[in-house]
Design an enzyme around this catalytic site. Structure first.
Site, PDB file in Angstrom:
ATOM      1  N   THR A  70       0.827  -1.214   0.000  1.00 35.40           N
ATOM      2  CA  THR A  70       0.000   0.000   0.000  1.00 35.40           C
ATOM      3  C   THR A  70       0.859   1.261   0.000  1.00 35.40           C
ATOM      4  O   THR A  70       0.608   2.193  -0.764  1.00 35.40           O
ATOM      5  CB  THR A  70      -0.945  -0.024   1.225  1.00 35.40           C
ATOM      6  OG1 THR A  70      -1.788  -1.170   1.104  1.00 35.40           O
ATOM      7  CG2 THR A  70      -1.799   1.227   1.298  1.00 35.40           C
ATOM      8  N   ASN A 149      -6.072  -9.519  -7.585  1.00 38.52           N
ATOM      9  CA  ASN A 149      -6.094 -10.247  -6.317  1.00 38.52           C
ATOM     10  C   ASN A 149      -7.397 -10.991  -6.054  1.00 38.52           C
ATOM     11  O   ASN A 149      -7.442 -11.908  -5.251  1.00 38.52           O
ATOM     12  CB  ASN A 149      -5.816  -9.280  -5.159  1.00 38.52           C
ATOM     13  CG  ASN A 149      -6.712  -8.066  -5.184  1.00 38.52           C
ATOM     14  OD1 ASN A 149      -6.780  -7.332  -6.169  1.00 38.52           O
ATOM     15  ND2 ASN A 149      -7.448  -7.854  -4.110  1.00 38.52           N
ATOM     16  N   GLN A 178       0.539  -9.213  -6.391  1.00 44.49           N
ATOM     17  CA  GLN A 178       0.057 -10.604  -6.458  1.00 44.49           C
ATOM     18  C   GLN A 178       0.858 -11.482  -7.418  1.00 44.49           C
ATOM     19  O   GLN A 178       0.580 -12.679  -7.515  1.00 44.49           O
ATOM     20  CB  GLN A 178      -1.422 -10.639  -6.843  1.00 44.49           C
ATOM     21  CG  GLN A 178      -2.347 -10.068  -5.778  1.00 44.49           C
ATOM     22  CD  GLN A 178      -2.483 -10.941  -4.528  1.00 44.49           C
ATOM     23  OE1 GLN A 178      -2.065 -12.112  -4.505  1.00 44.49           O
ATOM     24  NE2 GLN A 178      -3.050 -10.395  -3.481  1.00 44.49           N
ATOM     25  N   HIS A 198       4.447  -9.776   2.570  1.00 49.72           N
ATOM     26  CA  HIS A 198       3.617 -10.811   3.209  1.00 49.72           C
ATOM     27  C   HIS A 198       2.824 -11.672   2.245  1.00 49.72           C
ATOM     28  O   HIS A 198       2.160 -12.624   2.661  1.00 49.72           O
ATOM     29  CB  HIS A 198       2.707 -10.187   4.282  1.00 49.72           C
ATOM     30  CG  HIS A 198       1.568  -9.377   3.765  1.00 49.72           C
ATOM     31  ND1 HIS A 198       0.279  -9.822   3.817  1.00 49.72           N
ATOM     32  CD2 HIS A 198       1.515  -8.153   3.196  1.00 49.72           C
ATOM     33  CE1 HIS A 198      -0.527  -8.889   3.321  1.00 49.72           C
ATOM     34  NE2 HIS A 198       0.210  -7.869   2.933  1.00 49.72           N
ATOM     35  N   THR A 234      13.974   5.451   9.822  1.00 48.13           N
ATOM     36  CA  THR A 234      14.912   4.354  10.086  1.00 48.13           C
ATOM     37  C   THR A 234      14.320   3.054   9.549  1.00 48.13           C
ATOM     38  O   THR A 234      13.169   2.726   9.838  1.00 48.13           O
ATOM     39  CB  THR A 234      15.160   4.243  11.608  1.00 48.13           C
ATOM     40  OG1 THR A 234      15.636   5.508  12.058  1.00 48.13           O
ATOM     41  CG2 THR A 234      16.176   3.153  11.928  1.00 48.13           C
ATOM     42  N   CYS A 321      -9.530  -7.362   2.163  1.00 50.54           N
ATOM     43  CA  CYS A 321      -9.798  -5.982   2.594  1.00 50.54           C
ATOM     44  C   CYS A 321     -11.264  -5.622   2.450  1.00 50.54           C
ATOM     45  O   CYS A 321     -11.798  -4.884   3.249  1.00 50.54           O
ATOM     46  CB  CYS A 321      -8.999  -4.966   1.794  1.00 50.54           C
ATOM     47  SG  CYS A 321      -7.456  -5.547   1.222  1.00 50.54           S
TER      48      CYS A 321
HETATM   49  N1  PLP Z   1      -2.174  -4.557  -4.394  1.00 57.56           N
HETATM   50  C1  PLP Z   1      -2.731  -5.770  -4.493  1.00 57.56           C
HETATM   51  C2  PLP Z   1      -3.066  -6.314  -5.845  1.00 57.56           C
HETATM   52  C3  PLP Z   1      -3.002  -6.515  -3.340  1.00 57.56           C
HETATM   53  O1  PLP Z   1      -3.571  -7.719  -3.445  1.00 57.56           O
HETATM   54  C4  PLP Z   1      -2.662  -5.956  -2.071  1.00 57.56           C
HETATM   55  C5  PLP Z   1      -2.980  -6.696  -0.820  1.00 57.56           C
HETATM   56  O2  PLP Z   1      -3.980  -7.375  -0.743  1.00 57.56           O
HETATM   57  C6  PLP Z   1      -2.059  -4.695  -2.022  1.00 57.56           C
HETATM   58  C7  PLP Z   1      -1.832  -4.031  -3.197  1.00 57.56           C
HETATM   59  C8  PLP Z   1      -1.662  -4.073  -0.718  1.00 57.56           C
HETATM   60  O3  PLP Z   1      -0.491  -4.664  -0.207  1.00 57.56           O
HETATM   61  P1  PLP Z   1      -0.139  -4.590   1.362  1.00 57.56           P
HETATM   62  O4  PLP Z   1      -1.080  -5.495   2.061  1.00 57.56           O
HETATM   63  O5  PLP Z   1       1.281  -5.048   1.449  1.00 57.56           O
HETATM   64  O6  PLP Z   1      -0.278  -3.156   1.775  1.00 57.56           O
END
Ligand code: PLP
Length: 379
Positions: A70, A149, A178, A198, A234, A321
């Site tokens: 993000t 995703n 993804q 992650h 940092t 999400c």
């Molecule tokens: N972009 C996509 C396509 C995702 O699937 C996700 C997480 O689900 C993100 C961005 C956001 O990544 P993060 O969870 O590392 O902030």
């Protein structure tokens, strides 16, 4: 437990946890400090940067560590908008992007930028021609995800990148959260690429932004000038070295992991045809094998998520999400699926750590849940 929610997040690998624990103990120095402890942390950081860069196929100095996908996306989009606002204020993206892209674009719209969201076809893929047609004289930025995703649809970033490579005034950002690790991310024409730790069995709270060498781009996290002045603060050394350990794991078994993901996808589809023949697969035929979105007529996705959980199988509705909000899936809606199909969507997402028996057992659990709940759902 059968964990098939790997697009939401993945369990960290044992070597990732080990590396993080020892980094937290041994390399606690501030990488910017001049003494030995600082140098050790800095060396660890440099080695990690080289590892992430290697998996992506770019130069280490083009990698900026962030707090995750993000933040990488926010930096990519806002940083481009700030740097190029005097040339134009138009941004092109697609209607199926992750909220991190769509909401950042909406934020930019409040600052006077104009955003075009290109709709996908019924397969969830935004046609390259449609994106090209949306690009105007005043377009400064195009943002497109590599793999969706929710559905696993592969977007035409490769073809678009080739086209944009001849239009250097249009900055191209690829959300590769993804696909990174599992597939090669097309680099041609890409100026900015966002990835996350992650989703590849690394830690949460760490990601990276690739910034092509020489790109005009403005940072928005200001402070001590870390990350070459591109992202102050940092660095989270334990998380970053854990992320690098995950990158190494994928680099060491690229073909093998891809092969496993394909086998899992095939076994899942086969079992589904046998055991749940009335299910509707919402993922397109040409999508990645590791994300399968499906709906079962008459069933709400939420009900099945909990019924599967009761049987030890962990999956999602649309995306992790959006599943806690009442908004539903903007991706399936953009594809034009009927409301009841959208409400019934379930997402199964696999990792090379899963095995064939797990995906087959998950389908069996789904079939049993559907059979048991059907009389109740009909009432
Ligand atoms: N972009 C996509 C396509 C995702 O699937 C996700 C997480 O689900 C993100 C961005 C956001 O990544 P993060 O969870 O590392 O902030």
């Amino acid at each position: 437990m059968i964990y098939l929610d790997n697009s939401a997040t993945t369990p960290p690998l044992p070597e990732v946890v080990e590396t993080m624990a020892s980094a937290a103990r041994e390399w606690f120095g501030n990488p910017s400090s001049l003494h030995r402890l600082g140098m050790e942390a800095e060396n660890a950081l440099n080695a990690a940067r080289a590892e992430v860069a290697r998996l992506l196929g770019v130069k280490p100095k083009e990698i900026v560590f962030t707090s995750g996908g993000t933040e990488a996306i926010n930096s990519a989009l806002v940083g481009t908008a700030l740097a190029h606002r005097h040339r134009g204020r138009h941004i092109v993206t697609t209607a199926v992007e992750h909220a991190a892209v769509l909401e950042t674009c909406r934020f930019l719209a409040t600052l006077g930028f104009e955003v075009t969201e290109v709709p996908p076809g019924p397969d969830g893929v935004a046609a390259v021609e449609a994106v090209q047609a949306a690009v105007r004289e005043d377009t400064i930025l195009v943002s497109m995800m590599h793999v969706n995703n929710e559905t696993g649809a592969v977007q035409p970033v490769e073809a678009l990148g080739r086209w944009l490579a001849n239009r250097p005034k249009v900055i191209f950002h690829v959300d590769a959260v993804q696909s990174f690790g599992k597939m090669a991310v097309p680099l041609q024409g890409a100026d900015l690429i966002s990835v996350s730790g992650h989703k590849i069995h690394g830690p949460k709270g760490v990601g990276a932004l690739y910034i092509r060498e020489g790109l005009k781009w403005t940072p928005f996290v200001h402070g001590g000038g870390q990350e070459g002045g591109r992202r102050s603060g940092t660095q989270a050394v334990p998380a970053i070295v854990g992320f690098a350990a995950a990158c190494r794991w994928w680099r060491d078994r690229r073909a093998e992991a891809w092969d496993r993901l394909n086998r899992l996808g095939r076994a899942f589809a086969q079992r589904l045809r046998e055991k749940v023949p009335d299910c509707r697969v919402n993922s397109p035929a040409g999508g990645v094998p590791y994300i399968v979105n499906l709906s079962i007529p008459g069933f709400k996705g939420e009900v099945l998520v909990h019924a599967l959980e009761g049987r030890g199988v962990y999956v999602s509705t649309a995306s992790a999400c959006s599943s806690r909000s009442a908004k539903g899936s903007h991706v399936l809606r953009a594809m034009g699926v009927p409301r009841e199909v959208e409400e019934g969507a379930l997402r199964f997402s696999f990792s090379p750590l899963n095995d064939v028996s797990e995906v087959e057992e998950a389908v069996d659990a789904l079939a049993r849940a559907v059979e048991e709940l059907r009389p109740v759902m009909r009432r």
